[in-house]
Write an enzyme that holds these catalytic residues in place. Structure first.
Site, PDB file in Angstrom:
ATOM      1  N   ASP A 160       0.850  -1.189   0.000  1.00  0.00           N
ATOM      2  CA  ASP A 160       0.000   0.000   0.000  1.00  0.00           C
ATOM      3  C   ASP A 160       0.893   1.248   0.000  1.00  0.00           C
ATOM      4  O   ASP A 160       1.864   1.340   0.769  1.00  0.00           O
ATOM      5  CB  ASP A 160      -0.901   0.023   1.233  1.00  0.00           C
ATOM      6  CG  ASP A 160      -1.888   1.170   1.192  1.00  0.00           C
ATOM      7  OD1 ASP A 160      -2.892   1.041   0.462  1.00  0.00           O
ATOM      8  OD2 ASP A 160      -1.644   2.187   1.855  1.00  0.00           O
TER       9      ASP A 160
ATOM     10  N   GLU B 244      -4.613   2.369  -4.487  1.00  0.00           N
ATOM     11  CA  GLU B 244      -3.159   2.458  -4.379  1.00  0.00           C
ATOM     12  C   GLU B 244      -2.579   1.213  -3.746  1.00  0.00           C
ATOM     13  O   GLU B 244      -1.444   1.205  -3.270  1.00  0.00           O
ATOM     14  CB  GLU B 244      -2.773   3.707  -3.546  1.00  0.00           C
ATOM     15  CG  GLU B 244      -3.108   3.625  -2.068  1.00  0.00           C
ATOM     16  CD  GLU B 244      -4.529   4.062  -1.760  1.00  0.00           C
ATOM     17  OE1 GLU B 244      -4.829   4.306  -0.600  1.00  0.00           O
ATOM     18  OE2 GLU B 244      -5.364   4.166  -2.709  1.00  0.00           O
TER      19      GLU B 244
END
Length: 629
Positions: free
Chosen positions: A489, A533
């Site tokens: 992440d 993301e």
């Protein structure tokens, strides 16, 4: 004694003459009825026996010597019981009228001779009589006479056996043999004539004989039915002018006169009579001097054959027209592999080997021409004769093939085998279909790639990741090998978007995905975009230690990119990584535990300050923490 032989000679001549006259006129009785013929023969034989008695020699008062026994024996053998009984009755009655001391012995001997003849008749009734039968009958008659002369009282007292026994026996045997030979030949001639008459009369063809003026002398039954007459006699003496239209009759008359004038037969001439198509052959008939005295004709009814030939010709023309205008190529090979038929489309379907595809060519020669011209690029390397042999053998089997030619065109070849071993091949040009199929397959692959690829990063998307995850974890479970998963992440990505804008954020995600792809090296390793993301990397056959190495490589590569991030406490773009690794039972029973544990490890890494790598195990083991700041 010489006088006796002379008198016996006259008696013998009379008996033979009587039998010969019967042979001459017997055919007239044969035409009437079987029973009438036997009665007539019995009368003739009886008359011959009576005539012999009239010409008898009186050897002793009341004792007459003659050849009466031969006609009676012949009547028994050739005429059966009817003729023998009638002849014996007539001769015995006459002998009774003549009287004399040897009357009873004479009638007894006559009865014995007739009985010998009937015995021969019944003995040979299941077969045709032959010369041997006639010879045996003559000997039997002689034996009867010798026994009679030796045993009957009146004849014994008169010493007939010693006096005239030899000439009496010999001439009766001779008369029997000569008369039997004449009757035997007559039967043979009558049988041959009967066969010829029957064949002529009952022939399925139209048979006739005409005289020099083209008038009918005789016709068979089919001719009478053709012209609707009740009997053959009604047509005798008529000509074609009495039966047909004048133009047709004149044409036939001219042809027939030409045959008789030139002596050249007319063979298979077409005639149309009474609505029937006929095929006539006519030959001149000559007498013993070689002069033409008429003609004999045989005409066959070919109406049905002509109709079938016309229908076949029309069907053939229709089939040829259809094959000439159809788009597919048609070829037929016999059971030995020789080409027996093909249309032009079949030859043009193979432009380089078309010159070898001709009727009479063998399949091996056609295949050899394909190799020589390089018409098919799919021919395997090696011995070409082996390929030719295998392809020739497979010709006679039901199969469907698709072959590509040298120029990229495609041909479909459908081969079907008939019961007689003939192989029929149908060739179609499927180039357009094949190109459409290839284009469709490429489109399908492109659509599949679009469906499985993230449009921004070019990575595998979440949908494709889920399919690959299920497949690869199941494979590792079967092999009992470790399976590791990285969940990545990007730290403070929302702040990055807010500060630098979405285009910069998209570029940032592309850079992160590039670093992830560069960190894995095996084809089985998969990098996927899991969320906005968030990225996932799964590493089949990789331990937790190996996963840590991959995670460290990624963190290092991302650090080397040094992407500015004013909203991050590190001043650049960083990422937090959660690792999970499992083997055996966990992969078999609950592979999703890997995702759960990796997600938990990622959460812990972010909560503990970000920019770090944290590993969790589905099993209750210690966790590993690594700060990559």
């Amino acid at each position: 004694m010489n006088g006796i032989w002379t008198q016996f000679g006259g008696n013998l001549s009379f008996v033979c003459l009587a039998i010969a006259l019967w042979a001459l006129f017997s055919i007239q009785f044969q035409r009437r009825s079987f029973r009438l013929e036997k009665i007539a023969f019995g009368i003739i034989a009886g008359c011959a026996s009576i005539g012999s008695i009239l010409l008898a020699i009186e050897f002793h008062p009341g004792i007459y010597i003659d050849l009466r026994f031969a006609p009676l024996a012949l009547a028994g053998m050739f005429g059966g019981p009817i003729a023998a009984g009638l002849a014996l009755s007539m001769a015995a009655a006459f002998r009774f009228v003549v009287g004399g001391t040897a009357m009873v012995d004479g009638i007894t001997t006559m009865a014995a001779a007739a009985g010998i003849g009937m015995a021969g008749h019944f003995w040979s009734r299941k077969r045709s009589l032959g010369l041997l039968d006639v010879a045996l009958l003559g000997l039997a008659v002689g034996g009867v006479l010798v026994v009679s002369m030796a045993l009957l009282p009146t004849l014994v007292i008169a010493h007939v056996l010693s006096g005239v026994g030899f000439p009496l026996t010999a001439l009766n045997c001779m008369a029997t043999a000569l008369g039997g030979f004449v009757l035997l030949k007559t039967q043979q001639w009558e049988l041959e004539r009967s066969i010829l008459v029957t064949a002529f009369s009952q022939s399925p063809d139209y048979l006739y004989v005409k005289d020099r003026n083209s008038r009918f002398i005789t016709v068979n039954e089919n001719m009478t039915r053709l012209f609707r007459f009740r009997s053959t006699a009604e047509m005798t003496g008529l000509s074609d002018f009495n039966l047909l239209s004048r133009p047709l009759a004149e044409e036939l008359y001219y042809l027939e006169q030409q045959v008789m004038d030139t002596g050249v037969p007319l063979i298979d001439s077409n005639e149309l009579i009474e609505g029937r198509c006929l095929l006539a052959s006519k030959v001149p008939v000559r007498d013993k001097q070689g002069r033409v005295i008429g003609l004999a004709g045989v005409t066959r009814d070919v109406t049905e054959r002509t109709t079938l030939e016309r229908e076949l010709r029309e069907s053939k023309n229709l089939l040829s027209h259809a094959m000439a205008n159809m788009s597919d190529g048609i070829a037929m090979y016999d059971s030995r592999g020789f080409l027996i038929f093909c249309n032009e489309q079949y030859r043009s379907a193979f432009p380089l080997s078309g010159d070898a595809r001709v009727v009479g060519a063998h399949i091996s020669d056609i295949l050899r021409r394909i190799i020589e011209t390089g018409e098919r690029p799919d021919i395997p390397d090696g011995d070409p004769e082996e390929w030719i042999k295998a392809a020739s053998t497979s010709l006679h089997s039901n199969k469907d093939e698709e072959v590509q030619l040298h120029n990229g065109d495609w041909r479909s070849i459908r081969t079907r085998l008939a019961e007689d071993g003939t192989a029929m091949a149908v060739v179609s040009n499927i180039t357009a279909t094949k190109e459409a199929e290839i284009a469709l397959r490429l489109s399908a692959e492109q659509l599949k790639n679009l469906a499985e690829t993230d449009g921004l990063t070019g990575m595998v998307n979440r949908r494709a990741f889920d399919e690959a995850f299920a497949r690869e974890t199941a494979g590792s479970a079967r092999k009992n090998t470790p399976f590791s998963l990285l969940m990545v992440d990007v730290d403070r990505f929302k702040a990055y978007n807010d500060t630098y804008g979405h285009p910069a954020g998209d570029q940032c995600l592309r850079t992160v995905s590039k670093c992830l792809r560069q960190s894995v090296s095996r084809p089985a390793d998969i990098v996927a975009r899991y969320g906005g993301e968030e990225f996932v990397v799964f590493l089949p056959d990789t331990s937790a230690k190996g996963a840590m190495i991959v995670a460290e490589q990624f963190a290092r590569r991302l650090g080397q990119e040094n992407i500015n991030h004013s909203g991050s406490e590190f001043g650049r773009v960083t990422a937090s990584i959660g690792i999970s690794c499992a083997t055996g039972a966990v992969l078999r029973t609950n592979p999703n535990r890997l995702l759960t544990e990796a997600d938990a490890a990622l959460y812990d890494a972010k909560s503990q300050g970000r920019n770090r790598i944290l590993a969790h195990s589905p099993n209750p083991e210690r966790h590993a923490l690594k700060d990559v700041g």
